[in-house]
Design a protein around this motif. Structure first.
Motif, PDB file in Angstrom:
ATOM      1  N   PRO A   1       0.834  -1.197   0.000  1.00  9.13           N
ATOM      2  CA  PRO A   1       0.000   0.000   0.000  1.00  9.13           C
ATOM      3  C   PRO A   1       0.867   1.245   0.000  1.00  9.13           C
ATOM      4  CG  PRO A   1       0.089  -0.951   2.176  1.00  9.13           C
ATOM      5  CD  PRO A   1       0.792  -1.921   1.260  1.00  9.13           C
ATOM      6  N   ASN A   2       0.375   2.338  -0.575  1.00  5.28           N
ATOM      7  CA  ASN A   2       1.155   3.572  -0.566  1.00  5.28           C
ATOM      8  C   ASN A   2       0.261   4.752  -0.254  1.00  5.28           C
ATOM      9  OD1 ASN A   2      -0.089   4.440  -3.027  1.00  5.28           O
ATOM     10  ND2 ASN A   2       1.326   3.124  -4.161  1.00  5.28           N
ATOM     11  N   LEU A   3       0.818   5.955  -0.316  1.00  7.57           N
ATOM     12  CA  LEU A   3       0.099   7.147   0.130  1.00  7.57           C
ATOM     13  C   LEU A   3      -1.031   7.550  -0.800  1.00  7.57           C
ATOM     14  CD1 LEU A   3       3.167   9.287   1.243  1.00  7.57           C
ATOM     15  CD2 LEU A   3       1.770   7.732   2.622  1.00  7.57           C
ATOM     16  N   THR A   4      -1.100   6.972  -1.982  1.00  6.84           N
ATOM     17  CA  THR A   4      -2.179   7.312  -2.918  1.00  6.84           C
ATOM     18  C   THR A   4      -3.302   6.275  -2.906  1.00  6.84           C
ATOM     19  OG1 THR A   4      -1.029   6.217  -4.754  1.00  6.84           O
ATOM     20  CG2 THR A   4      -0.605   8.567  -4.422  1.00  6.84           C
ATOM     21  N   SER A   5      -3.206   5.274  -2.036  1.00  7.42           N
ATOM     22  CA  SER A   5      -4.252   4.246  -1.942  1.00  7.42           C
ATOM     23  C   SER A   5      -5.414   4.778  -1.114  1.00  7.42           C
ATOM     24  CB  SER A   5      -3.684   2.972  -1.309  1.00  7.42           C
ATOM     25  OG  SER A   5      -2.661   2.429  -2.091  1.00  7.42           O
ATOM     26  N   ASP A   6      -6.509   5.163  -1.774  1.00  5.44           N
ATOM     27  CA  ASP A   6      -7.633   5.737  -1.037  1.00  5.44           C
ATOM     28  C   ASP A   6      -8.978   5.100  -1.388  1.00  5.44           C
ATOM     29  OD1 ASP A   6      -7.799   6.736  -3.593  1.00  5.44           O
ATOM     30  OD2 ASP A   6      -7.761   8.846  -3.015  1.00  5.44           O
ATOM     31  N   ILE A   7      -8.986   4.085  -2.227  1.00  2.57           N
ATOM     32  CA  ILE A   7     -10.200   3.339  -2.545  1.00  2.57           C
ATOM     33  C   ILE A   7      -9.897   1.854  -2.403  1.00  2.57           C
ATOM     34  CG2 ILE A   7     -11.937   2.799  -4.289  1.00  2.57           C
ATOM     35  CD1 ILE A   7     -11.347   5.480  -5.589  1.00  2.57           C
ATOM     36  N   PRO A   8     -10.584   1.105  -1.531  1.00  2.00           N
ATOM     37  CA  PRO A   8     -11.602   1.595  -0.594  1.00  2.00           C
ATOM     38  C   PRO A   8     -10.968   2.433   0.511  1.00  2.00           C
ATOM     39  CG  PRO A   8     -11.084  -0.683  -0.136  1.00  2.00           C
ATOM     40  CD  PRO A   8     -10.345  -0.351  -1.389  1.00  2.00           C
ATOM     41  N   SER A   9     -11.763   3.288   1.104  1.00  2.00           N
ATOM     42  CA  SER A   9     -11.256   4.192   2.127  1.00  2.00           C
ATOM     43  C   SER A   9     -10.861   3.425   3.381  1.00  2.00           C
ATOM     44  CB  SER A   9     -12.320   5.227   2.481  1.00  2.00           C
ATOM     45  OG  SER A   9     -11.874   6.056   3.528  1.00  2.00           O
ATOM     46  N   PRO A  10      -9.651   3.649   3.892  1.00  2.00           N
ATOM     47  CA  PRO A  10      -9.245   2.955   5.117  1.00  2.00           C
ATOM     48  C   PRO A  10      -9.962   3.513   6.335  1.00  2.00           C
ATOM     49  CG  PRO A  10      -7.585   4.557   4.494  1.00  2.00           C
ATOM     50  CD  PRO A  10      -8.590   4.556   3.388  1.00  2.00           C
ATOM     51  N   VAL A  11     -10.179   2.679   7.338  1.00  2.00           N
ATOM     52  CA  VAL A  11     -10.698   3.147   8.617  1.00  2.00           C
ATOM     53  C   VAL A  11      -9.629   4.013   9.260  1.00  2.00           C
ATOM     54  CG1 VAL A  11     -11.497   2.446  10.904  1.00  2.00           C
ATOM     55  CG2 VAL A  11     -12.129   1.101   8.883  1.00  2.00           C
ATOM     56  N   LYS A  12     -10.015   5.154   9.785  1.00  4.18           N
ATOM     57  CA  LYS A  12      -9.043   6.094  10.343  1.00  4.18           C
ATOM     58  C   LYS A  12      -8.937   5.971  11.855  1.00  4.18           C
ATOM     59  CE  LYS A  12      -9.621   9.462   6.617  1.00  4.18           C
ATOM     60  NZ  LYS A  12      -9.958  10.857   6.252  1.00  4.18           N
ATOM     61  N   LEU A  13      -7.729   6.182  12.347  1.00  2.60           N
ATOM     62  CA  LEU A  13      -7.517   6.259  13.784  1.00  2.60           C
ATOM     63  C   LEU A  13      -7.934   7.638  14.282  1.00  2.60           C
ATOM     64  CD1 LEU A  13      -3.935   4.713  14.077  1.00  2.60           C
ATOM     65  CD2 LEU A  13      -6.094   3.578  14.596  1.00  2.60           C
ATOM     66  N   LYS A  14      -8.568   7.679  15.427  1.00  2.00           N
ATOM     67  CA  LYS A  14      -8.901   8.951  16.073  1.00  2.00           C
ATOM     68  C   LYS A  14      -7.740   9.355  16.968  1.00  2.00           C
ATOM     69  CE  LYS A  14     -13.948   8.658  15.987  1.00  2.00           C
ATOM     70  NZ  LYS A  14     -13.989   7.625  14.937  1.00  2.00           N
ATOM     71  N   VAL A  15      -7.206  10.554  16.741  1.00  2.00           N
ATOM     72  CA  VAL A  15      -6.006  10.967  17.469  1.00  2.00           C
ATOM     73  C   VAL A  15      -6.179  12.349  18.070  1.00  2.00           C
ATOM     74  CG1 VAL A  15      -4.458   9.554  16.071  1.00  2.00           C
ATOM     75  CG2 VAL A  15      -4.921  11.914  15.383  1.00  2.00           C
ATOM     76  N   GLY A  16      -5.336  12.636  19.058  1.00  2.00           N
ATOM     77  CA  GLY A  16      -5.236  13.964  19.647  1.00  2.00           C
ATOM     78  C   GLY A  16      -3.829  14.488  19.461  1.00  2.00           C
ATOM     79  N   MET A  17      -3.641  15.775  19.707  1.00  2.00           N
ATOM     80  CA  MET A  17      -2.317  16.388  19.550  1.00  2.00           C
ATOM     81  C   MET A  17      -2.026  17.295  20.736  1.00  2.00           C
ATOM     82  SD  MET A  17      -0.746  18.585  16.319  1.00  2.00           S
ATOM     83  CE  MET A  17      -0.282  17.114  15.401  1.00  2.00           C
ATOM     84  N   ILE A  18      -0.795  17.215  21.219  1.00  2.00           N
ATOM     85  CA  ILE A  18      -0.319  18.113  22.268  1.00  2.00           C
ATOM     86  C   ILE A  18       0.688  19.053  21.624  1.00  2.00           C
ATOM     87  CG2 ILE A  18       0.740  18.317  24.531  1.00  2.00           C
ATOM     88  CD1 ILE A  18      -1.872  16.762  24.536  1.00  2.00           C
ATOM     89  N   GLY A  19       0.391  20.356  21.623  1.00  2.00           N
ATOM     90  CA  GLY A  19       1.213  21.327  20.917  1.00  2.00           C
ATOM     91  C   GLY A  19       0.693  21.537  19.506  1.00  2.00           C
ATOM     92  N   GLY A  20       1.475  22.274  18.718  1.00  2.00           N
ATOM     93  CA  GLY A  20       1.118  22.426  17.315  1.00  2.00           C
ATOM     94  C   GLY A  20       0.125  23.521  17.006  1.00  2.00           C
ATOM     95  N   GLY A  21      -0.038  24.497  17.920  1.00  2.00           N
ATOM     96  CA  GLY A  21      -0.940  25.607  17.642  1.00  2.00           C
ATOM     97  C   GLY A  21      -0.324  26.619  16.686  1.00  2.00           C
TER      98      GLY A  21
END
Length: 414
Positions: free
Chosen positions: A29-49
């Motif tokens: 798989p590579n970064l252009t593989s979008d069909i079928p759509s993968p299930v996404k992880l729900k994430v949070g971020m600390i910092g990055g404002g």
């Protein structure tokens, strides 16, 4: 948390070289593989404002690999800035928290908690945030260096092992396809017995002097925030990590000289270090913040008994193979004679891939490993940079400081 087969929509098959790899319809798989759509992880971020340079790069890489949904965060120590950043990123108000500790506790208690947290704060804030989420049993992705102190690094390693919690470091340059190609060739013996490795990482941003310094970079010159060494903690960790990643060998001892070349900069901005590895490999590292003409001058040379390999981050598509008494070969990413680079390429040869793609490849690896849960061992073609490598980076900074201060060789403890 989604299962590995759901997020990857793939099966795990054995590599002909003995490493298990993820395969999608017979191909990596590579970064252009979008069909079928993968299930996404729900994430949070600390910092990055707003105004935090690297946070936006991490989010861009996350979007590029299409495996993450940002749903929570603490984006600034200032409540108003954090709220504004969260809303701009599509995070709802109840999941914009006041602190990492509050966020870890609240998310762990939710019916739909985040699958992982991404920590992109300055160095001195890493430990408490990482500790809070490990205690909560939430997977951690942390920017490097891991922390500033060795005892803190060891504590995080203990906590992660105790709870069997995923923890990865964003050593971005491990994600470049041609770096992975070099690693495979070196460890398969293509250049013969490895004798010497040289890595340099030269930057120019401090060369004009502190009077023209971007405010977002100033903390890198403060001991309380940057750690015991400014230049080693920041970019030396990348250079050293590549040494061990490429060779598959651990450094045993080092002799380093830290120096300050820029008037007004309060810490070291230059380091030259010599290394002794196992199997009689010798290494040399040179890192600098004040090298005019070097925008992001990370490069390596690996010298073997039959050939040498050279790569430069500013020309990342090319790997130079130089055999003894033979014509130099210029290997190009994505071509049929570079099986490892093909495995991690998203664009055809000739269509350049760069820094964001490399970081996105790492984030894709993280997603597959996190989704695999306790089955993550062996799922990936190349293991993710983990707490062991993070601890090595922290020890590196302290040993360089000790060696430079006492003018002597020092040995790694681990």
């Amino acid at each position: 948390m989604p299962k590995a087969c759901e997020i990857e929509r793939c099966q795990v098959q054995p590599d002909t070289r003995g490493t298990r790899v993820s395969v999608r319809d017979g191909e990596m798989p590579n970064l252009t593989s979008d069909i079928p759509s993968p299930v996404k992880l729900k994430v949070g971020m600390i910092g990055g404002g707003e105004g935090a340079y690297f946070g936006s790069l991490h989010r861009a890489a996350m979007r590029l690999c299409n495996r993450y949904e940002l749903v929570a965060g603490v984006f600034s120590s200032h409540a108003e800035k954090s709220l504004a950043a969260g809303h701009a990123l599509g995070v709802t108000t109840p999941r914009i928290y006041a602190s990492a500790q509050q966020m870890a506790s609240a998310e762990a208690g939710r019916a739909d908690p985040i699958d992982a947290v991404i920590i992109v704060t300055p160095n001195h804030l890493h430990f408490e945030a990482c500790q809070a989420f490990l205690h909560a049993g939430i997977a951690v992705i942390c920017d490097k260096p891991l922390v500033n102190e060795i005892d803190q690094a060891n504590e995080l390693k203990r906590l992660a092992a105790e709870r069997n919690t995923f923890f990865a470091l964003t050593y971005t340059y491990q994600g470049y396809p041609m770096v992975r190609e070099a690693r495979r060739r070196i460890q398969d013996g293509a250049i013969g017995e490895v004798r010497f490795i040289q890595v340099q990482y030269l930057l120019e941003w401090l060369a004009p002097g502190v009077q023209s310094l971007n405010a977002s970079l100033a903390w890198r010159g403060e001991r309380a925030k940057a750690g015991i060494s400014s230049v080693v903690g920041d970019i030396g960790t990348h250079a050293f990590n590549l040494m061990e990643f490429l060779t598959g060998q651990r450094a045993q001892a080092l002799s380093a000289t830290l120096s300050n070349k820029v008037p007004g900069w309060k810490m070291d901005d230059n380091c030259v270090a010599q290394f002794e590895f196992s199997q009689a490999i010798e290494g040399l590292m040179w890192v600098s913040f004040a090298a005019p003409g070097h925008r992001n001058g990370l490069a390596f040379k690996v010298i073997g008994s039959r050939a040498s390999l050279e790569w430069s981050q500013e020309s990342p598509e090319l790997l130079h193979l130089k055999p003894v008494d033979s014509a130099e070969l210029i290997l190009r990413r994505g071509q049929a004679d570079n099986l490892e680079s093909q495995a991690f390429s998203s664009l055809p040869a000739g269509c350049s891939e760069g820094y964001l793609e490399a970081l996105a490849i790492l984030y894709q690896d993280f997603a597959v490993a996190i989704a695999a849960g306790e089955q993550r061992s062996g799922v990936l073609r190349i293991p993710v940079p983990d707490l062991e490598q993070g601890c090595r980076g922290v020890e590196l900074a302290h040993l360089c400081f000790e060696s430079s201060t006492n003018r002597k060789w020092v040995r790694f403890a681990r």
